[in-house]
Design a protein around this motif. Structure first.
Motif, PDB file in Angstrom:
ATOM      1  N   UNK A  49       0.093  -0.998  -0.017  1.00  0.00           N
ATOM      2  CA  UNK A  49      -0.396  -0.246   0.657  1.00  0.00           C
ATOM      3  C   UNK A  49       0.418   1.377  -0.490  1.00  0.00           C
ATOM      4  N   UNK A  50       0.187   2.138  -0.772  1.00  0.00           N
ATOM      5  CA  UNK A  50       0.965   3.773  -0.827  1.00  0.00           C
ATOM      6  C   UNK A  50       0.337   4.710  -0.769  1.00  0.00           C
ATOM      7  N   UNK A  51       0.468   5.820   0.184  1.00  0.00           N
ATOM      8  CA  UNK A  51      -0.318   6.526  -0.010  1.00  0.00           C
ATOM      9  C   UNK A  51       0.835   8.120  -0.431  1.00  0.00           C
ATOM     10  N   UNK A  52      -0.036   9.221  -0.806  1.00  0.00           N
ATOM     11  CA  UNK A  52       0.660  10.454  -0.872  1.00  0.00           C
ATOM     12  C   UNK A  52      -0.232  11.504   0.169  1.00  0.00           C
ATOM     13  N   UNK A  53       0.520  12.515   0.145  1.00  0.00           N
ATOM     14  CA  UNK A  53       0.122  14.045   0.223  1.00  0.00           C
ATOM     15  C   UNK A  53      -0.170  14.700  -1.131  1.00  0.00           C
ATOM     16  N   UNK A  54      -1.521  15.239  -0.960  1.00  0.00           N
ATOM     17  CA  UNK A  54      -0.988  15.864  -2.318  1.00  0.00           C
ATOM     18  C   UNK A  54      -1.796  17.615  -2.001  1.00  0.00           C
ATOM     19  N   UNK A  55      -0.926  18.160  -2.125  1.00  0.00           N
ATOM     20  CA  UNK A  55      -1.289  19.712  -1.782  1.00  0.00           C
ATOM     21  C   UNK A  55      -1.290  20.995  -3.029  1.00  0.00           C
ATOM     22  N   UNK A  56      -2.448  21.691  -3.060  1.00  0.00           N
ATOM     23  CA  UNK A  56      -2.530  22.598  -4.297  1.00  0.00           C
ATOM     24  C   UNK A  56      -1.491  22.146  -5.809  1.00  0.00           C
ATOM     25  N   UNK A  57      -2.534  20.176  -5.374  1.00  0.00           N
ATOM     26  CA  UNK A  57      -2.311  19.661  -6.948  1.00  0.00           C
ATOM     27  C   UNK A  57      -0.808  19.288  -7.465  1.00  0.00           C
ATOM     28  N   UNK A  58      -0.404  19.478  -5.724  1.00  0.00           N
ATOM     29  CA  UNK A  58       1.328  18.636  -5.806  1.00  0.00           C
ATOM     30  C   UNK A  58       1.173  17.464  -5.026  1.00  0.00           C
ATOM     31  N   UNK A  59       2.384  16.940  -4.971  1.00  0.00           N
ATOM     32  CA  UNK A  59       2.374  15.550  -4.191  1.00  0.00           C
ATOM     33  C   UNK A  59       3.773  15.803  -3.824  1.00  0.00           C
ATOM     34  N   UNK A  60       3.055  16.031  -1.958  1.00  0.00           N
ATOM     35  CA  UNK A  60       4.428  16.499  -1.529  1.00  0.00           C
ATOM     36  C   UNK A  60       4.943  15.288  -0.372  1.00  0.00           C
ATOM     37  N   UNK A  61       4.364  14.429  -0.344  1.00  0.00           N
ATOM     38  CA  UNK A  61       4.774  13.526   0.706  1.00  0.00           C
ATOM     39  C   UNK A  61       4.390  12.548   0.595  1.00  0.00           C
TER      40      UNK A  61
END
Length: 147
Positions: A49-61
């Motif tokens: 499993x993998x998760x991403x943090x998205x802020x203003x349309x960009x992956x930040x983590x």
């Protein structure tokens, strides 16, 4: 830094290049092809499993790991293999938010134990995982070099 409009969601195929970019920025080295391969595998393989943090349309983590059954004498566990936050956003709670999402996901999957491995000289990473509630486990990491 304001992260209130951040979204934490499962990794998508369209996120892989940005995750690789973050990995490269953090390590300062070219990202090995195996990293891209592990990320692609996590899209279709229910054992990871993998998760991403998205802020203003960009992956930040991001955070990625694998489920293990019976490994190391454990019943059912999740092992965090890779994680990172774009250095521009470190210290803003993004890593903690991703970790919380991963823990919720693991609980939903019936997993009660989450593990990871950190180098002893990675003080910042050790500190980060401590803030997520990690502590030493009963395992000792062993290594044999075959050179």
């Amino acid at each position: 830094m304001m992260i209130e409009h951040m979204e934490i969601r499962p990794l998508g195929k369209e996120d892989i290049d940005e995750v690789v970019r973050i990995h490269h920025v953090i390590t300062g080295k070219p990202t090995p092809a195996v990293v891209r391969e592990l990320l692609r595998k996590s899209l279709d393989d229910r054992s990871s499993a993998a998760f991403v943090a998205v802020l203003d349309g960009h992956v930040v983590g991001f955070m990625m790991g694998v489920f293990k059954r019976g490994a190391f004498g454990l019943d059912h566990s999740f092992w965090i293999e890779m994680m990172g936050v774009d250095p521009k956003y470190m210290g803003s709670g993004i890593g903690q938010a991703i970790g919380t999402k991963v823990f919720e996901f693991c609980k939903d999957q019936g997993v009660h134990d989450v593990y990871t491995t950190v180098r002893w000289d990675s003080v910042d990473l050790l500190s980060f995982f401590k803030t997520l509630g990690f502590d030493r486990s009963n395992f000792i990491n062993l290594k044999k070099s075959l050179q």
